[in-house]
Design a protein around this motif. Structure first.
Motif, PDB file in Angstrom:
ATOM      1  N   ASP A 181       0.848  -1.182   0.000  1.00  0.00           N
ATOM      2  CA  ASP A 181       0.000   0.000   0.000  1.00  0.00           C
ATOM      3  C   ASP A 181       0.888   1.238   0.000  1.00  0.00           C
ATOM      4  O   ASP A 181       1.849   1.324   0.768  1.00  0.00           O
ATOM      5  CB  ASP A 181      -0.915   0.033   1.231  1.00  0.00           C
ATOM      6  CG  ASP A 181      -2.141  -0.839   1.066  1.00  0.00           C
ATOM      7  OD1 ASP A 181      -2.516  -1.131  -0.084  1.00  0.00           O
ATOM      8  OD2 ASP A 181      -2.741  -1.245   2.085  1.00  0.00           O
ATOM      9  N   VAL A 182       0.541   2.199  -0.855  1.00  0.00           N
ATOM     10  CA  VAL A 182       1.289   3.444  -0.964  1.00  0.00           C
ATOM     11  C   VAL A 182       0.457   4.551  -0.347  1.00  0.00           C
ATOM     12  O   VAL A 182      -0.697   4.770  -0.740  1.00  0.00           O
ATOM     13  CB  VAL A 182       1.613   3.774  -2.436  1.00  0.00           C
ATOM     14  CG1 VAL A 182       2.385   5.080  -2.531  1.00  0.00           C
ATOM     15  CG2 VAL A 182       2.422   2.634  -3.062  1.00  0.00           C
ATOM     16  N   PHE A 183       1.027   5.245   0.646  1.00  0.00           N
ATOM     17  CA  PHE A 183       0.339   6.313   1.377  1.00  0.00           C
ATOM     18  C   PHE A 183       0.964   7.660   1.064  1.00  0.00           C
ATOM     19  O   PHE A 183       2.180   7.772   0.901  1.00  0.00           O
ATOM     20  CB  PHE A 183       0.436   6.080   2.891  1.00  0.00           C
ATOM     21  CG  PHE A 183      -0.422   4.968   3.413  1.00  0.00           C
ATOM     22  CD1 PHE A 183      -1.640   5.247   4.032  1.00  0.00           C
ATOM     23  CD2 PHE A 183      -0.019   3.650   3.306  1.00  0.00           C
ATOM     24  CE1 PHE A 183      -2.433   4.228   4.527  1.00  0.00           C
ATOM     25  CE2 PHE A 183      -0.801   2.615   3.793  1.00  0.00           C
ATOM     26  CZ  PHE A 183      -2.018   2.897   4.409  1.00  0.00           C
ATOM     27  N   MET A 184       0.112   8.691   0.998  1.00  0.00           N
ATOM     28  CA  MET A 184       0.570  10.072   0.880  1.00  0.00           C
ATOM     29  C   MET A 184      -0.081  10.879   1.990  1.00  0.00           C
ATOM     30  O   MET A 184      -1.313  10.935   2.089  1.00  0.00           O
ATOM     31  CB  MET A 184       0.191  10.653  -0.481  1.00  0.00           C
ATOM     32  CG  MET A 184       0.519  12.127  -0.638  1.00  0.00           C
ATOM     33  SD  MET A 184       0.024  12.753  -2.276  1.00  0.00           S
ATOM     34  CE  MET A 184       0.475  14.488  -2.129  1.00  0.00           C
ATOM     35  N   ASP A 185       0.737  11.469   2.846  1.00  0.00           N
ATOM     36  CA  ASP A 185       0.242  12.263   3.968  1.00  0.00           C
ATOM     37  C   ASP A 185      -0.794  11.508   4.784  1.00  0.00           C
ATOM     38  O   ASP A 185      -1.834  12.049   5.186  1.00  0.00           O
ATOM     39  CB  ASP A 185      -0.341  13.590   3.460  1.00  0.00           C
ATOM     40  CG  ASP A 185       0.719  14.499   2.857  1.00  0.00           C
ATOM     41  OD1 ASP A 185       1.895  14.383   3.254  1.00  0.00           O
ATOM     42  OD2 ASP A 185       0.376  15.325   1.985  1.00  0.00           O
ATOM     43  N   GLY A 186      -0.530  10.219   5.013  1.00  0.00           N
ATOM     44  CA  GLY A 186      -1.390   9.395   5.845  1.00  0.00           C
ATOM     45  C   GLY A 186      -2.601   8.820   5.153  1.00  0.00           C
ATOM     46  O   GLY A 186      -3.362   8.062   5.758  1.00  0.00           O
ATOM     47  N   ARG A 187      -2.808   9.141   3.884  1.00  0.00           N
ATOM     48  CA  ARG A 187      -3.974   8.653   3.130  1.00  0.00           C
ATOM     49  C   ARG A 187      -3.519   7.585   2.136  1.00  0.00           C
ATOM     50  O   ARG A 187      -2.562   7.776   1.391  1.00  0.00           O
ATOM     51  CB  ARG A 187      -4.612   9.815   2.367  1.00  0.00           C
ATOM     52  CG  ARG A 187      -5.842   9.446   1.545  1.00  0.00           C
ATOM     53  CD  ARG A 187      -6.346  10.634   0.745  1.00  0.00           C
ATOM     54  NE  ARG A 187      -5.438  11.008  -0.330  1.00  0.00           N
ATOM     55  CZ  ARG A 187      -4.659  12.071  -0.309  1.00  0.00           C
ATOM     56  NH1 ARG A 187      -4.654  12.893   0.739  1.00  0.00           N
ATOM     57  NH2 ARG A 187      -3.868  12.339  -1.347  1.00  0.00           N
ATOM     58  N   ALA A 188      -4.233   6.446   2.141  1.00  0.00           N
ATOM     59  CA  ALA A 188      -3.891   5.369   1.206  1.00  0.00           C
ATOM     60  C   ALA A 188      -4.207   5.795  -0.219  1.00  0.00           C
ATOM     61  O   ALA A 188      -5.341   6.184  -0.521  1.00  0.00           O
ATOM     62  CB  ALA A 188      -4.663   4.107   1.566  1.00  0.00           C
ATOM     63  N   GLU A 189      -3.216   5.735  -1.098  1.00  0.00           N
ATOM     64  CA  GLU A 189      -3.377   6.126  -2.491  1.00  0.00           C
ATOM     65  C   GLU A 189      -3.748   4.933  -3.369  1.00  0.00           C
ATOM     66  O   GLU A 189      -4.725   4.985  -4.105  1.00  0.00           O
ATOM     67  CB  GLU A 189      -2.088   6.755  -3.013  1.00  0.00           C
ATOM     68  CG  GLU A 189      -1.690   8.028  -2.303  1.00  0.00           C
ATOM     69  CD  GLU A 189      -2.471   9.217  -2.828  1.00  0.00           C
ATOM     70  OE1 GLU A 189      -2.003   9.870  -3.770  1.00  0.00           O
ATOM     71  OE2 GLU A 189      -3.570   9.479  -2.293  1.00  0.00           O
ATOM     72  N   TYR A 190      -2.908   3.895  -3.325  1.00  0.00           N
ATOM     73  CA  TYR A 190      -3.224   2.714  -4.124  1.00  0.00           C
ATOM     74  C   TYR A 190      -2.520   1.484  -3.568  1.00  0.00           C
ATOM     75  O   TYR A 190      -1.565   1.583  -2.801  1.00  0.00           O
ATOM     76  CB  TYR A 190      -2.893   2.904  -5.610  1.00  0.00           C
ATOM     77  CG  TYR A 190      -1.497   3.375  -5.967  1.00  0.00           C
ATOM     78  CD1 TYR A 190      -0.401   2.512  -5.936  1.00  0.00           C
ATOM     79  CD2 TYR A 190      -1.277   4.676  -6.420  1.00  0.00           C
ATOM     80  CE1 TYR A 190       0.865   2.937  -6.318  1.00  0.00           C
ATOM     81  CE2 TYR A 190      -0.015   5.115  -6.802  1.00  0.00           C
ATOM     82  CZ  TYR A 190       1.054   4.238  -6.751  1.00  0.00           C
ATOM     83  OH  TYR A 190       2.304   4.656  -7.131  1.00  0.00           O
ATOM     84  N   ARG A 191      -3.074   0.326  -3.948  1.00  0.00           N
ATOM     85  CA  ARG A 191      -2.487  -0.964  -3.578  1.00  0.00           C
ATOM     86  C   ARG A 191      -1.731  -1.508  -4.774  1.00  0.00           C
ATOM     87  O   ARG A 191      -2.279  -1.671  -5.864  1.00  0.00           O
ATOM     88  CB  ARG A 191      -3.560  -1.948  -3.126  1.00  0.00           C
ATOM     89  CG  ARG A 191      -3.019  -3.341  -2.847  1.00  0.00           C
ATOM     90  CD  ARG A 191      -3.967  -4.151  -2.010  1.00  0.00           C
ATOM     91  NE  ARG A 191      -4.036  -3.602  -0.657  1.00  0.00           N
ATOM     92  CZ  ARG A 191      -4.795  -4.127   0.318  1.00  0.00           C
ATOM     93  NH1 ARG A 191      -5.542  -5.177   0.073  1.00  0.00           N
ATOM     94  NH2 ARG A 191      -4.796  -3.572   1.508  1.00  0.00           N
ATOM     95  N   LEU A 192      -0.473  -1.803  -4.554  1.00  0.00           N
ATOM     96  CA  LEU A 192       0.452  -2.157  -5.626  1.00  0.00           C
ATOM     97  C   LEU A 192       0.790  -3.635  -5.568  1.00  0.00           C
ATOM     98  O   LEU A 192       1.184  -4.158  -4.525  1.00  0.00           O
ATOM     99  CB  LEU A 192       1.731  -1.322  -5.468  1.00  0.00           C
ATOM    100  CG  LEU A 192       2.764  -1.311  -6.570  1.00  0.00           C
ATOM    101  CD1 LEU A 192       2.213  -0.586  -7.799  1.00  0.00           C
ATOM    102  CD2 LEU A 192       4.031  -0.617  -6.064  1.00  0.00           C
ATOM    103  N   GLU A 193       0.608  -4.332  -6.691  1.00  0.00           N
ATOM    104  CA  GLU A 193       1.092  -5.697  -6.811  1.00  0.00           C
ATOM    105  C   GLU A 193       2.559  -5.661  -7.236  1.00  0.00           C
ATOM    106  O   GLU A 193       2.991  -4.721  -7.889  1.00  0.00           O
ATOM    107  CB  GLU A 193       0.283  -6.467  -7.854  1.00  0.00           C
ATOM    108  CG  GLU A 193      -1.182  -6.631  -7.509  1.00  0.00           C
ATOM    109  CD  GLU A 193      -1.924  -7.401  -8.587  1.00  0.00           C
ATOM    110  OE1 GLU A 193      -1.261  -8.035  -9.437  1.00  0.00           O
ATOM    111  OE2 GLU A 193      -3.163  -7.348  -8.580  1.00  0.00           O
ATOM    112  N   VAL A 194       3.296  -6.676  -6.874  1.00  0.00           N
ATOM    113  CA  VAL A 194       4.710  -6.706  -7.252  1.00  0.00           C
ATOM    114  C   VAL A 194       4.978  -7.673  -8.395  1.00  0.00           C
ATOM    115  O   VAL A 194       6.106  -7.761  -8.874  1.00  0.00           O
ATOM    116  CB  VAL A 194       5.610  -7.051  -6.042  1.00  0.00           C
ATOM    117  CG1 VAL A 194       5.490  -5.974  -4.981  1.00  0.00           C
ATOM    118  CG2 VAL A 194       5.264  -8.419  -5.471  1.00  0.00           C
TER     119      VAL A 194
END
Length: 285
Positions: A181-194
Motif C-alpha cells: 500500500d502506498v500512502f501520501m500524507d497518511g492517506r492510502a493512495e493505491y495498492r500495488l502488486e509486485v
C-alpha cells in the motif's frame, strides 16, 4: 526505441543526453540522479490529462502510438500512457523497468478495478529499486525508495510504502504478502502488486476508464502538471487553478473557447483545434 526517438523524447522533457555523465557507449548512465531528474522533468512538462476520452480519440497501449502522442503530438495522457511511455524511455536509457499493476483507493477506502493504475519499478546501475510514477496526478515529485518502509519526504508530501493487509471495507484481501500500500500524507493512495506485468495487461483497464459511465475520467475533464516552483496548475473544464508550493490557491473561470484553448496551449503546451466537452454529459445512466 531507437536513438532518434530517445533524443526526441529527451527534447520533449527539455534536456539533452549530455546533461548527465555518460556510460560506456555514450548513453547517460542509469543512475538514481538521472532517474530523479527525468521523473521531475516529466511531471513538469508532460501533463496528466484525459482529453482523449472527451475528444473521441482512442487510447492505444502500443509503443508507436504512445510515442506519437506523448513525444510527436506533445500531449499528455492517462497513467497507462504516461508511465507506459516513460517506461519505454527509461528502458532505452539502460534502466531495468518493471510494470506493476495497482488498484486505487476510492471512497470509503474501497479499491478500484483490477489494472486500475500502472506504476513502474525501476532499478538503477547500483542495484537500487525505485517506485516511479509520473501518471497519478498529484503524487510524489521524485521516485520513492521501493524497499523503504519508513516515511519518505518529498516536495509533494510525506509518503510511506507498507505491506498490504486485508481491506475490510472492500471485502478484499491482499493477493499475496508482497502486495504494498502506498500512502501520501497518511492517506492510502493505491495498492500495488509486485508481480511483473506487460503493457497489454492494462488494455481492459484503459478501455474501462475511457468508456464506463462509472469512471471519473468519463465524467470530468482534467489537465494538470507540476510547475517549476513545485506547485501545480490544473484546468478542469473551464476552471483554471494555480496551487503554489506553499499551498496557496488561486482559481478563475474561463469564459470563451479561445481562453480555454489558450490556457491549454500556453500553460500546458497542448495544441487543440477544439475545446473538449465532457462526453458523459450526453449519456443516460
Amino acid at each position: 526505441m531507437n536513438s532518434e526517438q530517445v533524443d526526441a523524447y529527451l527534447r520533449r522533457l527539455g534536456v539533452e543526453r549530455s546533461a548527465w555523465p555518460a556510460a560506456p557507449g555514450g548513453a547517460p548512465s542509469a543512475t538514481t540522479g538521472v532517474l530523479r531528474d527525468l521523473h521531475l522533468r516529466h511531471l513538469q512538462t508532460v501533463p496528466f490529462e484525459n482529453l482523449s476520452v472527451h475528444l473521441g480519440e482512442e487510447i492505444v497501449l502500443e509503443e508507436k502510438r504512445l510515442l506519437d502522442k506523448v513525444v510527436g503530438a506533445r500531449r499528455g495522457g492517462l497513467c497507462y500512457e504516461l508511465n507506459g511511455a516513460f517506461g519505454l524511455l527509461l528502458t532505452a536509457l539502460g534502466f531495468d523497468v518493471t510494470l506493476l499493476a495497482a488498484r486505487v483507493y476510492g471512497e470509503e477506502g474501497r479499491l478500484g478495478i483490477p489494472y486500475d493504475h500502472v506504476a513502474l519499478r525501476v532499478r538503477t546501475v547500483d542495484g537500487s529499486d525505485w517506485l516511479a510514477d509520473v501518471g497519478f496526478g498529484a503524487h510524489s515529485h521524485l521516485p520513492l525508495a521501493f524497499g523503504a518502509r519508513g516515511e519518505q519526504e518529498d516536495p509533494a508530501g510525506t509518503f510511506r510504502i507498507v505491506e498490504a493487509g486485508p481491506d475490510e471495507a472492500a471485502g478484499v484481501r491482499a493477493v499475496g504478502a508482497a502486495d504494498l500500500d502506498v500512502f501520501m500524507d497518511g492517506r492510502a493512495e493505491y495498492r500495488l502488486e509486485v508481480r511483473p506485468r506487460g503493457l497489454g495487461d492494462f488494455v481492459v483497464g484503459a478501455w474501462w476508464h475511457s468508456t464506463s459511465p462509472r469512471s471519473h475520467f468519463t465524467r470530468s475533464l482534467v489537465c494538470s502538471r507540476v510547475t517549476e516552483d513545485g506547485g501545480r496548475i490544473t484546468l478542469s473544464g473551464r476552471r483554471f487553478k494555480v496551487t503554489g508550493s506553499d499551498g496557496t490557491r488561486k482559481e478563475r473561470g474561463l469564459e470563451t473557447d479561445e481562453e480555454v484553448l489558450e490556457v491549454y496551449r500556453e500553460r500546458f503546451g497542448v495544441e487543440l483545434d477544439r475545446v473538449p466537452v465532457v462526453r458523459s454529459a450526453d449519456r443516460s445512466g
